[in-house]
Design a protein around this motif. Structure first.
Motif, PDB file in Angstrom:
ATOM      1  N   ALA A  44       0.877  -1.269  -0.055  1.00 19.43           N
ATOM      2  CA  ALA A  44       0.060   0.123  -0.116  1.00 19.43           C
ATOM      3  C   ALA A  44       0.797   1.266  -0.003  1.00 19.43           C
ATOM      4  O   ALA A  44       0.614   2.331  -0.707  1.00 19.43           O
ATOM      5  CB  ALA A  44      -0.894  -0.143   1.173  1.00 19.43           C
ATOM      6  N   ARG A  45       1.864   1.155   0.697  1.00 17.18           N
ATOM      7  CA  ARG A  45       2.825   2.205   0.937  1.00 17.18           C
ATOM      8  C   ARG A  45       3.187   2.340  -0.744  1.00 17.18           C
ATOM      9  O   ARG A  45       3.328   3.759  -1.170  1.00 17.18           O
ATOM     10  CB  ARG A  45       3.895   2.085   1.729  1.00 17.18           C
ATOM     11  N   VAL A  46       3.926   1.396  -1.380  1.00 16.10           N
ATOM     12  CA  VAL A  46       4.311   1.926  -2.644  1.00 16.10           C
ATOM     13  C   VAL A  46       3.215   2.341  -3.759  1.00 16.10           C
ATOM     14  O   VAL A  46       3.593   3.268  -4.241  1.00 16.10           O
ATOM     15  CB  VAL A  46       4.899   0.439  -3.332  1.00 16.10           C
ATOM     16  N   MET A  47       2.122   1.966  -3.665  1.00 17.15           N
ATOM     17  CA  MET A  47       0.838   2.490  -4.275  1.00 17.15           C
ATOM     18  C   MET A  47       0.721   3.869  -4.066  1.00 17.15           C
ATOM     19  O   MET A  47       0.468   4.727  -4.863  1.00 17.15           O
ATOM     20  CB  MET A  47      -0.411   1.746  -4.222  1.00 17.15           C
ATOM     21  N   ARG A  48       0.755   4.142  -2.851  1.00 19.09           N
ATOM     22  CA  ARG A  48       0.395   5.479  -2.468  1.00 19.09           C
ATOM     23  C   ARG A  48       1.399   6.424  -2.991  1.00 19.09           C
ATOM     24  O   ARG A  48       1.127   7.705  -3.217  1.00 19.09           O
ATOM     25  CB  ARG A  48      -0.004   5.630  -0.813  1.00 19.09           C
ATOM     26  N   LEU A  49       2.806   5.956  -2.849  1.00 21.46           N
ATOM     27  CA  LEU A  49       3.952   6.956  -3.291  1.00 21.46           C
ATOM     28  C   LEU A  49       3.606   7.136  -4.736  1.00 21.46           C
ATOM     29  O   LEU A  49       4.172   8.222  -5.221  1.00 21.46           O
ATOM     30  CB  LEU A  49       4.978   6.246  -2.842  1.00 21.46           C
ATOM     31  N   ALA A  50       3.382   6.205  -5.544  1.00 26.11           N
ATOM     32  CA  ALA A  50       3.261   6.201  -6.820  1.00 26.11           C
ATOM     33  C   ALA A  50       2.394   7.242  -7.357  1.00 26.11           C
ATOM     34  O   ALA A  50       2.360   8.017  -8.147  1.00 26.11           O
ATOM     35  CB  ALA A  50       2.931   4.669  -7.423  1.00 26.11           C
ATOM     36  N   VAL A  51       1.138   7.080  -6.412  1.00 23.43           N
ATOM     37  CA  VAL A  51      -0.089   7.947  -7.010  1.00 23.43           C
ATOM     38  C   VAL A  51       0.520   9.423  -6.512  1.00 23.43           C
ATOM     39  O   VAL A  51       0.068  10.320  -7.178  1.00 23.43           O
ATOM     40  CB  VAL A  51      -1.239   7.746  -6.157  1.00 23.43           C
ATOM     41  N   LEU A  52       1.443   9.586  -5.421  1.00 18.47           N
ATOM     42  CA  LEU A  52       1.690  10.951  -5.153  1.00 18.47           C
ATOM     43  C   LEU A  52       2.704  11.543  -6.208  1.00 18.47           C
ATOM     44  O   LEU A  52       2.590  12.556  -6.342  1.00 18.47           O
ATOM     45  CB  LEU A  52       2.213  10.767  -3.723  1.00 18.47           C
TER      46      LEU A  52
END
Length: 82
Positions: free
Chosen positions: A62-70
């Protein structure tokens, strides 16, 4: 103050938050040049702050996905500036 803000954000319905952010992104993309870019950067700063505050609560995927969206929002803002 941080805890108070997080508590208030926790009370917001997920659908309301999703629609509100969606409207902000749409408006930022429609607004011309620097104005839209600044709105996108402000949105990214708020999302980054929220991600930093809740980092330990998220699993690594989830951290990776949130960083990607950011990163995508920041890239959109930079592209809008150029």
């Amino acid at each position: 103050m941080t805890q108070r803000v997080l508590t208030r954000l926790g009370r917001v319905k997920p659908t309301t938050a999703f629609l509100g952010v969606g409207v902000l992104v749409f408006v930022a993309l429609v607004l011309p040049g620097p104005v839209g870019a600044l709105l996108l950067l402000a949105l990214a700063a708020g999302a980054g702050w929220l991600l930093a505050q809740t980092w330990p609560l998220h699993p690594p995927r989830a951290r990776v996905m949130r960083l990607a969206v950011l990163a995508l929002v920041v890239l959109l803002a930079v592209a809008k500036l150029t």
